[in-house]
Write a protein that holds these residues in place. Sequence first.
Motif, PDB file in Angstrom:
ATOM      1  N   ARG A  81      69.184  26.202  75.087  1.00 15.40           N
ATOM      2  CA  ARG A  81      68.668  27.141  76.084  1.00 15.40           C
ATOM      3  C   ARG A  81      69.585  27.296  77.295  1.00 15.40           C
ATOM      4  O   ARG A  81      69.650  28.370  77.887  1.00 15.40           O
ATOM      5  N   HIS A  82      70.267  26.203  77.672  1.00 17.12           N
ATOM      6  CA  HIS A  82      71.002  26.222  78.939  1.00 17.12           C
ATOM      7  C   HIS A  82      72.492  25.927  78.813  1.00 17.12           C
ATOM      8  O   HIS A  82      73.229  26.136  79.767  1.00 17.12           O
ATOM      9  N   GLY A  83      72.943  25.398  77.669  1.00 17.77           N
ATOM     10  CA  GLY A  83      74.348  25.076  77.523  1.00 17.77           C
ATOM     11  C   GLY A  83      74.604  23.577  77.609  1.00 17.77           C
ATOM     12  O   GLY A  83      73.716  22.786  77.952  1.00 17.77           O
ATOM     13  N   LEU A  84      75.833  23.195  77.312  1.00 22.20           N
ATOM     14  CA  LEU A  84      76.183  21.778  77.204  1.00 22.20           C
ATOM     15  C   LEU A  84      76.105  21.051  78.542  1.00 22.20           C
ATOM     16  O   LEU A  84      75.513  19.966  78.633  1.00 22.20           O
ATOM     17  N   THR A  85      76.698  21.615  79.581  1.00 23.46           N
ATOM     18  CA  THR A  85      76.745  20.910  80.868  1.00 23.46           C
ATOM     19  C   THR A  85      75.354  20.651  81.452  1.00 23.46           C
ATOM     20  O   THR A  85      75.054  19.521  81.855  1.00 23.46           O
ATOM     21  N   PRO A  86      74.455  21.653  81.521  1.00 26.50           N
ATOM     22  CA  PRO A  86      73.111  21.363  82.024  1.00 26.50           C
ATOM     23  C   PRO A  86      72.370  20.351  81.161  1.00 26.50           C
ATOM     24  O   PRO A  86      71.621  19.520  81.684  1.00 26.50           O
ATOM     25  N   ALA A  87      72.575  20.411  79.846  1.00 30.91           N
ATOM     26  CA  ALA A  87      71.886  19.458  78.965  1.00 30.91           C
ATOM     27  C   ALA A  87      72.361  18.033  79.221  1.00 30.91           C
ATOM     28  O   ALA A  87      71.572  17.087  79.232  1.00 30.91           O
ATOM     29  N   MET A  88      73.661  17.860  79.435  1.00 29.56           N
ATOM     30  CA  MET A  88      74.184  16.527  79.687  1.00 29.56           C
ATOM     31  C   MET A  88      73.782  16.018  81.066  1.00 29.56           C
ATOM     32  O   MET A  88      73.489  14.842  81.236  1.00 29.56           O
ATOM     33  N   SER A  89      73.759  16.895  82.064  1.00 34.37           N
ATOM     34  CA  SER A  89      73.318  16.451  83.389  1.00 34.37           C
ATOM     35  C   SER A  89      71.842  16.084  83.363  1.00 34.37           C
ATOM     36  O   SER A  89      71.412  15.162  84.054  1.00 34.37           O
ATOM     37  N   ALA A  90      71.061  16.775  82.531  1.00 35.91           N
ATOM     38  CA  ALA A  90      69.638  16.449  82.410  1.00 35.91           C
ATOM     39  C   ALA A  90      69.437  15.079  81.790  1.00 35.91           C
ATOM     40  O   ALA A  90      68.500  14.354  82.142  1.00 35.91           O
ATOM     41  N   SER A  91      70.330  14.691  80.888  1.00 32.72           N
ATOM     42  CA  SER A  91      70.174  13.392  80.229  1.00 32.72           C
ATOM     43  C   SER A  91      70.344  12.231  81.191  1.00 32.72           C
ATOM     44  O   SER A  91      69.958  11.098  80.878  1.00 32.72           O
ATOM     45  N   LEU A  92      70.890  12.473  82.372  1.00 35.46           N
ATOM     46  CA  LEU A  92      71.014  11.405  83.362  1.00 35.46           C
ATOM     47  C   LEU A  92      69.634  10.885  83.783  1.00 35.46           C
ATOM     48  O   LEU A  92      69.498   9.728  84.179  1.00 35.46           O
ATOM     49  N   GLY A  93      68.628  11.743  83.690  1.00 40.12           N
ATOM     50  CA  GLY A  93      67.273  11.282  83.976  1.00 40.12           C
ATOM     51  C   GLY A  93      66.834  10.222  82.994  1.00 40.12           C
ATOM     52  O   GLY A  93      66.224   9.207  83.371  1.00 40.12           O
ATOM     53  N   ARG A  94      67.150  10.417  81.723  1.00 36.06           N
ATOM     54  CA  ARG A  94      66.819   9.439  80.692  1.00 36.06           C
ATOM     55  C   ARG A  94      67.534   8.116  80.945  1.00 36.06           C
ATOM     56  O   ARG A  94      66.930   7.048  80.880  1.00 36.06           O
ATOM     57  N   ARG A 127      66.669  35.532  68.091  1.00 36.67           N
ATOM     58  CA  ARG A 127      65.465  35.130  68.794  1.00 36.67           C
ATOM     59  C   ARG A 127      64.517  34.386  67.857  1.00 36.67           C
ATOM     60  O   ARG A 127      63.891  33.401  68.238  1.00 36.67           O
ATOM     61  N   ARG A 128      64.413  34.854  66.625  1.00 33.40           N
ATOM     62  CA  ARG A 128      63.499  34.215  65.679  1.00 33.40           C
ATOM     63  C   ARG A 128      63.923  32.770  65.413  1.00 33.40           C
ATOM     64  O   ARG A 128      63.085  31.867  65.364  1.00 33.40           O
ATOM     65  N   ALA A 129      65.231  32.535  65.265  1.00 31.09           N
ATOM     66  CA  ALA A 129      65.719  31.187  65.021  1.00 31.09           C
ATOM     67  C   ALA A 129      65.444  30.285  66.227  1.00 31.09           C
ATOM     68  O   ALA A 129      65.096  29.114  66.075  1.00 31.09           O
ATOM     69  N   ARG A 130      65.588  30.845  67.417  1.00 30.67           N
ATOM     70  CA  ARG A 130      65.305  30.056  68.616  1.00 30.67           C
ATOM     71  C   ARG A 130      63.816  29.720  68.706  1.00 30.67           C
ATOM     72  O   ARG A 130      63.441  28.640  69.133  1.00 30.67           O
ATOM     73  N   ARG A 131      62.990  30.684  68.321  1.00 30.03           N
ATOM     74  CA  ARG A 131      61.553  30.410  68.327  1.00 30.03           C
ATOM     75  C   ARG A 131      61.196  29.331  67.320  1.00 30.03           C
ATOM     76  O   ARG A 131      60.350  28.493  67.572  1.00 30.03           O
ATOM     77  N   VAL A 132      61.869  29.376  66.156  1.00 30.75           N
ATOM     78  CA  VAL A 132      61.615  28.357  65.139  1.00 30.75           C
ATOM     79  C   VAL A 132      61.991  26.971  65.671  1.00 30.75           C
ATOM     80  O   VAL A 132      61.259  25.999  65.493  1.00 30.75           O
ATOM     81  N   ASN A 182      67.697  21.662  75.303  1.00 31.15           N
ATOM     82  CA  ASN A 182      68.370  22.032  76.551  1.00 31.15           C
ATOM     83  C   ASN A 182      69.759  22.591  76.282  1.00 31.15           C
ATOM     84  O   ASN A 182      70.211  23.503  76.970  1.00 31.15           O
ATOM     85  N   GLY A 183      70.457  22.019  75.292  1.00 35.14           N
ATOM     86  CA  GLY A 183      71.767  22.561  74.928  1.00 35.14           C
ATOM     87  C   GLY A 183      71.663  23.982  74.411  1.00 35.14           C
ATOM     88  O   GLY A 183      72.519  24.824  74.697  1.00 35.14           O
ATOM     89  N   SER A 219      74.293  23.536  72.078  1.00 34.77           N
ATOM     90  CA  SER A 219      75.214  24.454  72.746  1.00 34.77           C
ATOM     91  C   SER A 219      75.997  25.280  71.734  1.00 34.77           C
ATOM     92  O   SER A 219      76.270  26.469  71.958  1.00 34.77           O
ATOM     93  N   ARG A 220      76.355  24.652  70.617  1.00 40.86           N
ATOM     94  CA  ARG A 220      77.074  25.373  69.571  1.00 40.86           C
ATOM     95  C   ARG A 220      76.212  26.481  68.978  1.00 40.86           C
ATOM     96  O   ARG A 220      76.670  27.611  68.763  1.00 40.86           O
ATOM     97  N   LEU A 221      74.958  26.164  68.725  1.00 42.15           N
ATOM     98  CA  LEU A 221      74.041  27.185  68.215  1.00 42.15           C
ATOM     99  C   LEU A 221      73.881  28.317  69.221  1.00 42.15           C
ATOM    100  O   LEU A 221      73.796  29.493  68.852  1.00 42.15           O
ATOM    101  N   ARG A 222      73.862  27.952  70.492  1.00 45.96           N
ATOM    102  CA  ARG A 222      73.747  28.961  71.549  1.00 45.96           C
ATOM    103  C   ARG A 222      74.962  29.880  71.545  1.00 45.96           C
ATOM    104  O   ARG A 222      74.832  31.110  71.642  1.00 45.96           O
ATOM    105  N   SER A 223      76.168  29.296  71.428  1.00 48.28           N
ATOM    106  CA  SER A 223      77.394  30.091  71.455  1.00 48.28           C
ATOM    107  C   SER A 223      77.528  30.977  70.222  1.00 48.28           C
ATOM    108  O   SER A 223      78.215  32.003  70.260  1.00 48.28           O
TER     109      SER A 223
END
Length: 227
Positions: free
Chosen positions: A34-47, A201-206, A31-32, A192-196
């Motif tokens: 594909r979507h960034g740090l903030t969405p990934a952290m808000s998603a973890s609230l479900g966990r 694309r190949r690395a993301r697919r991997v 999630n970090g 998120s760091r990898l995203r920034s």
Amino acid sequence: MFSDVEWTTFFPAALLVAATPGANQLLSLRNGLRHGLTPAMSASLGRFTAFALMVVAVAAGLGAVLAASEVAFNVIKWCGVAYLVWLGGKTLATALRGRSGDERETGGDRPAPRDGDRREAGRPDTVRSWRLARQEFIVAASNPKALILFTVFLPQFLVHDAKDVAVPLLLLGAAYIAVEFLCACGYAALGSRLRSMGISRRARRVLDGFTGVAMLGLAGWLSTEQH
């Protein structure tokens, strides 16, 4: 209350358990990315919502009852297996589609929005955050080993002469969730760091492929676990 807990031994053990890569931590990483740090952290609230419910159940004595029930264990286990297979297969399919679809149109390794990213970009943030949080909640709640972790792991750090264990167990559960949260921040921040950095694309697919295979592997491991 605080004196009924062996904190010095609890925190290193909790950090080791929480930092070990699992399905939820892999979700935070993905999630970090594909979507960034903030969405990934808000998603973890479900966990952590699922974990909080488990801690309350353990403190109330329900965790031991569920852990002792073979039927309940198997029902939760196979729900978890089914969801991990579905989520892992979907993630793996996303990675494989990238090879045959728009990767050729963008010239191989150059970063470009994927189909999934374009769909996500068109969704309201609240809808996307809810979907990601729901994934985290289901993965956590449908893993019977998580419940047994709280049932077996937390009581080990109570002092032997503790009289009222409910409140100390709640404190231990809250402390473990805090440790897990810090580890989730680390995984999400790495993604998120990898995203920034604008990885290709190949690395993301991997990474998607690795995440999908890991989830399928976790599903296989969970299916072989006995009560």
